[in-house]
Write a protein that holds these residues in place. Structure first.
Motif, PDB file in Angstrom:
ATOM      1  N   GLY A   1      26.967 -26.580  -0.844  1.00  0.00           N
ATOM      2  CA  GLY A   1      27.527 -26.355  -2.176  1.00  0.00           C
ATOM      3  C   GLY A   1      28.657 -25.348  -2.171  1.00  0.00           C
ATOM      4  O   GLY A   1      29.718 -25.574  -2.775  1.00  0.00           O
ATOM      5  N   ILE A   2      28.465 -24.222  -1.492  1.00  0.00           N
ATOM      6  CA  ILE A   2      29.509 -23.201  -1.427  1.00  0.00           C
ATOM      7  C   ILE A   2      30.684 -23.692  -0.590  1.00  0.00           C
ATOM      8  O   ILE A   2      31.834 -23.323  -0.833  1.00  0.00           O
ATOM      9  CB  ILE A   2      28.934 -21.893  -0.858  1.00  0.00           C
ATOM     10  N   GLY A   3      30.401 -24.546   0.394  1.00  0.00           N
ATOM     11  CA  GLY A   3      31.469 -25.090   1.226  1.00  0.00           C
ATOM     12  C   GLY A   3      32.527 -25.797   0.406  1.00  0.00           C
ATOM     13  O   GLY A   3      33.728 -25.686   0.697  1.00  0.00           O
ATOM     14  N   TYR A   4      32.098 -26.525  -0.633  1.00  0.00           N
ATOM     15  CA  TYR A   4      33.070 -27.200  -1.505  1.00  0.00           C
ATOM     16  C   TYR A   4      33.953 -26.182  -2.221  1.00  0.00           C
ATOM     17  O   TYR A   4      35.180 -26.362  -2.320  1.00  0.00           O
ATOM     18  CB  TYR A   4      32.351 -28.070  -2.531  1.00  0.00           C
ATOM     19  N   VAL A   5      33.334 -25.112  -2.734  1.00  0.00           N
ATOM     20  CA  VAL A   5      34.103 -24.103  -3.465  1.00  0.00           C
ATOM     21  C   VAL A   5      35.129 -23.447  -2.547  1.00  0.00           C
ATOM     22  O   VAL A   5      36.283 -23.240  -2.922  1.00  0.00           O
ATOM     23  CB  VAL A   5      33.156 -23.045  -4.069  1.00  0.00           C
ATOM     24  N   VAL A   6      34.716 -23.121  -1.330  1.00  0.00           N
ATOM     25  CA  VAL A   6      35.628 -22.492  -0.374  1.00  0.00           C
ATOM     26  C   VAL A   6      36.766 -23.449  -0.013  1.00  0.00           C
ATOM     27  O   VAL A   6      37.940 -23.061   0.031  1.00  0.00           O
ATOM     28  CB  VAL A   6      34.865 -22.051   0.893  1.00  0.00           C
ATOM     29  N   ALA A   7      36.418 -24.707   0.250  1.00  0.00           N
ATOM     30  CA  ALA A   7      37.420 -25.679   0.692  1.00  0.00           C
ATOM     31  C   ALA A   7      38.411 -26.035  -0.400  1.00  0.00           C
ATOM     32  O   ALA A   7      39.492 -26.551  -0.102  1.00  0.00           O
ATOM     33  CB  ALA A   7      36.721 -26.950   1.187  1.00  0.00           C
ATOM     34  N   SER A   8      38.073 -25.785  -1.673  1.00  0.00           N
ATOM     35  CA  SER A   8      38.978 -26.131  -2.769  1.00  0.00           C
ATOM     36  C   SER A   8      39.695 -24.905  -3.333  1.00  0.00           C
ATOM     37  O   SER A   8      40.236 -24.952  -4.425  1.00  0.00           O
ATOM     38  CB  SER A   8      38.203 -26.842  -3.884  1.00  0.00           C
ATOM     39  N   GLN A   9      39.680 -23.804  -2.563  1.00  0.00           N
ATOM     40  CA  GLN A   9      40.361 -22.589  -2.983  1.00  0.00           C
ATOM     41  C   GLN A   9      41.849 -22.650  -2.689  1.00  0.00           C
ATOM     42  O   GLN A   9      42.254 -22.665  -1.520  1.00  0.00           O
ATOM     43  CB  GLN A   9      39.772 -21.373  -2.244  1.00  0.00           C
ATOM     44  N   GLY A  10      42.668 -22.696  -3.722  1.00  0.00           N
ATOM     45  CA  GLY A  10      44.119 -22.568  -3.646  1.00  0.00           C
ATOM     46  C   GLY A  10      44.792 -22.932  -2.340  1.00  0.00           C
ATOM     47  O   GLY A  10      44.899 -24.089  -1.961  1.00  0.00           O
ATOM     48  N   ARG A  11      45.236 -21.897  -1.620  1.00  0.00           N
ATOM     49  CA  ARG A  11      46.007 -22.103  -0.392  1.00  0.00           C
ATOM     50  C   ARG A  11      45.177 -22.811   0.667  1.00  0.00           C
ATOM     51  O   ARG A  11      45.696 -23.665   1.404  1.00  0.00           O
ATOM     52  CB  ARG A  11      46.499 -20.755   0.137  1.00  0.00           C
ATOM     53  N   LEU A  12      43.889 -22.462   0.777  1.00  0.00           N
ATOM     54  CA  LEU A  12      43.029 -23.107   1.769  1.00  0.00           C
ATOM     55  C   LEU A  12      42.862 -24.593   1.454  1.00  0.00           C
ATOM     56  O   LEU A  12      42.817 -25.432   2.364  1.00  0.00           O
ATOM     57  CB  LEU A  12      41.663 -22.420   1.810  1.00  0.00           C
ATOM     58  N   ALA A  13      42.798 -24.937   0.172  1.00  0.00           N
ATOM     59  CA  ALA A  13      42.682 -26.344  -0.223  1.00  0.00           C
ATOM     60  C   ALA A  13      43.904 -27.129   0.223  1.00  0.00           C
ATOM     61  O   ALA A  13      43.793 -28.262   0.702  1.00  0.00           O
ATOM     62  CB  ALA A  13      42.495 -26.456  -1.732  1.00  0.00           C
ATOM     63  N   ARG A  14      45.082 -26.525   0.082  1.00  0.00           N
ATOM     64  CA  ARG A  14      46.297 -27.206   0.527  1.00  0.00           C
ATOM     65  C   ARG A  14      46.343 -27.322   2.044  1.00  0.00           C
ATOM     66  O   ARG A  14      46.796 -28.331   2.593  1.00  0.00           O
ATOM     67  CB  ARG A  14      47.530 -26.449   0.016  1.00  0.00           C
ATOM     68  N   LEU A  15      45.851 -26.288   2.728  1.00  0.00           N
ATOM     69  CA  LEU A  15      45.838 -26.301   4.192  1.00  0.00           C
ATOM     70  C   LEU A  15      44.892 -27.372   4.734  1.00  0.00           C
ATOM     71  O   LEU A  15      45.216 -28.098   5.689  1.00  0.00           O
ATOM     72  CB  LEU A  15      45.440 -24.923   4.726  1.00  0.00           C
ATOM     73  N   LEU A  16      43.722 -27.483   4.113  1.00  0.00           N
ATOM     74  CA  LEU A  16      42.706 -28.444   4.567  1.00  0.00           C
ATOM     75  C   LEU A  16      42.945 -29.848   4.029  1.00  0.00           C
ATOM     76  O   LEU A  16      42.352 -30.808   4.520  1.00  0.00           O
ATOM     77  CB  LEU A  16      41.308 -27.973   4.174  1.00  0.00           C
ATOM     78  N   GLY A  17      43.767 -29.948   2.990  1.00  0.00           N
ATOM     79  CA  GLY A  17      43.986 -31.255   2.368  1.00  0.00           C
ATOM     80  C   GLY A  17      42.796 -31.684   1.526  1.00  0.00           C
ATOM     81  O   GLY A  17      42.448 -32.876   1.483  1.00  0.00           O
ATOM     82  N   THR A  18      42.167 -30.720   0.839  1.00  0.00           N
ATOM     83  CA  THR A  18      40.994 -31.030   0.023  1.00  0.00           C
ATOM     84  C   THR A  18      41.375 -31.941  -1.134  1.00  0.00           C
ATOM     85  O   THR A  18      42.281 -31.617  -1.909  1.00  0.00           O
ATOM     86  CB  THR A  18      40.362 -29.737  -0.529  1.00  0.00           C
ATOM     87  N   PRO A  19      40.707 -33.087  -1.278  1.00  0.00           N
ATOM     88  CA  PRO A  19      41.065 -34.019  -2.360  1.00  0.00           C
ATOM     89  C   PRO A  19      40.560 -33.530  -3.704  1.00  0.00           C
ATOM     90  O   PRO A  19      39.621 -32.737  -3.806  1.00  0.00           O
ATOM     91  CB  PRO A  19      40.361 -35.311  -1.937  1.00  0.00           C
ATOM     92  N   GLU A  20      41.198 -34.018  -4.759  1.00  0.00           N
ATOM     93  CA  GLU A  20      40.730 -33.761  -6.116  1.00  0.00           C
ATOM     94  C   GLU A  20      39.426 -34.514  -6.336  1.00  0.00           C
ATOM     95  O   GLU A  20      39.226 -35.595  -5.778  1.00  0.00           O
ATOM     96  CB  GLU A  20      41.773 -34.232  -7.133  1.00  0.00           C
ATOM     97  N   PRO A  21      38.511 -33.957  -7.158  1.00  0.00           N
ATOM     98  CA  PRO A  21      37.266 -34.684  -7.462  1.00  0.00           C
ATOM     99  C   PRO A  21      37.543 -36.011  -8.128  1.00  0.00           C
ATOM    100  O   PRO A  21      38.484 -36.134  -8.911  1.00  0.00           O
ATOM    101  CB  PRO A  21      36.511 -33.728  -8.410  1.00  0.00           C
ATOM    102  N   GLU A  22      36.723 -37.018  -7.788  1.00  0.00           N
ATOM    103  CA  GLU A  22      36.856 -38.317  -8.424  1.00  0.00           C
ATOM    104  C   GLU A  22      36.252 -38.302  -9.818  1.00  0.00           C
ATOM    105  O   GLU A  22      35.361 -37.521 -10.119  1.00  0.00           O
ATOM    106  CB  GLU A  22      36.150 -39.407  -7.587  1.00  0.00           C
ATOM    107  N   ASP A  23      36.721 -39.197 -10.650  1.00  0.00           N
ATOM    108  CA  ASP A  23      36.066 -39.389 -11.944  1.00  0.00           C
ATOM    109  C   ASP A  23      34.727 -40.061 -11.713  1.00  0.00           C
ATOM    110  O   ASP A  23      34.587 -40.885 -10.840  1.00  0.00           O
ATOM    111  CB  ASP A  23      36.917 -40.285 -12.852  1.00  0.00           C
ATOM    112  N   GLY A  24      33.719 -39.726 -12.489  1.00  0.00           N
ATOM    113  CA  GLY A  24      32.427 -40.397 -12.361  1.00  0.00           C
ATOM    114  C   GLY A  24      31.320 -39.580 -12.885  1.00  0.00           C
ATOM    115  O   GLY A  24      31.435 -38.466 -13.225  1.00  0.00           O
TER     116      GLY A  24
END
Length: 292
Positions: free
Chosen positions: A269-292
């Protein structure tokens, strides 16, 4: 007519739910880290998820131990026994209970189970991977993957983790080189396993790199718990077995599994929050959440 009237209502509910989820996840992305972290832990429902995973893992473990006793060679059963001893620190009465299961006469156990019984056992054992899949999907705000697309993934996850169980004892001792190397190997292999687990159970819908923080956090927590178990589990198990017999073993192991799966739930759960943090999200290429 009633069915036709119900369809637009359901469609509106789905659109409303999708819009709410999209707005909520977008808001979370812009919120401060601590606020997003708390919101994620509430969304994942840590204690409920950990308890369900622990119960399913325990219900999986006992039948699978009988399967190992029935069909695996003695060398494999010895490796499993050594892995349980090394990971949980089993000794004394608790170790005797496990060895009694693993060293059952293979012909007797095979006759009791039969081929159909073994197949049913393996299929029912995938219940743990199904619950784990829902945890991963919930953590990443993804819709549930249909059973026909995910069924082989549940079985693949189970078989790989059974194979990992066989060699855990050797990894923990660094293949004879010492506990220091064993700790490093355990951390690395756990990271790889949980990295692969997330990618597999999410159906490849999230790229590899964004899943790495969750894998590292989960493996670090499990490494710490594995070493802590050496102090707590053996004494607690032996005391419970002495006082209550095999039933004491059940209660103690289930309690420890809840602790373990709490760490896993927090890590993913925390891994998602870390991976979607600003600059780190851009570095990792974290996708936007899907609708659903």
């Amino acid at each position: 007519m009633a069915e036709q009237r119900g369809r637009p209502s359901r469609a509106r509910w789905i659109r409303t739910r999708s819009a709410w989820l999209q707005q909520r996840t977008a808001t979370l992305r812009e919120a401060p880290f601590l606020r997003r972290l708390v919101a994620q832990l509430v969304h994942v429902n840590v204690l409920d998820s950990a308890t369900r995973l622990a119960a399913q893992a325990f219900l999986t473990a006992i039948p699978v131990l009988f399967v190992l006793a029935a069909f695996m060679p003695q060398a494999v059963r010895n490796s499993v026994s050594e892995s349980l001893r090394a990971v949980l620190g089993l000794r004394g009465a608790s170790l005797d209970e496990v060895q009694q299961v693993l060293h059952t006469n293979p012909s007797t156990t095979t006759d009791a189970f039969g081929g159909i019984g073994i197949l049913v056992t393996l299929l029912s054992a995938t219940s743990c991977s199904r619950v784990l899949q829902r945890l991963c999907e919930r953590s990443w705000y993804l819709p549930h993957l249909a059973g026909r697309l995910a069924a082989w993934r549940w079985l693949a996850w189970l078989l790989v983790w059974l194979a990992a169980l066989v060699v855990q004892g050797h990894i923990r001792t660094g293949f004879g080189a010492g506990d220091g190397l064993g700790a490093v190997l355990y951390l690395v292999t756990a990271s790889l396993l949980w990295w692969w687990t997330q990618h597999l159970l999410l159906g490849g819908r999230v790229p590899w790199l964004p899943l790495l923080p969750g894998a590292v956090l989960t493996s670090a927590a499990l490494t710490a718990l594995a070493w802590g178990s050496q102090l707590y589990v053996p004494r607690s198990l032996n005391r419970s077995v002495t006082q209550f017999g095999p039933l004491g073993l059940v209660f103690t192991l289930l309690s420890w599994l809840i602790v373990v799966f709490t760490a896993i739930t927090l890590g993913i759960g925390i891994g998602y929050v870390v991976a979607s943090q600003g600059r780190l999200a851009r570095l990792l290429g974290t996708p936007e959440p899907e609708d659903g």
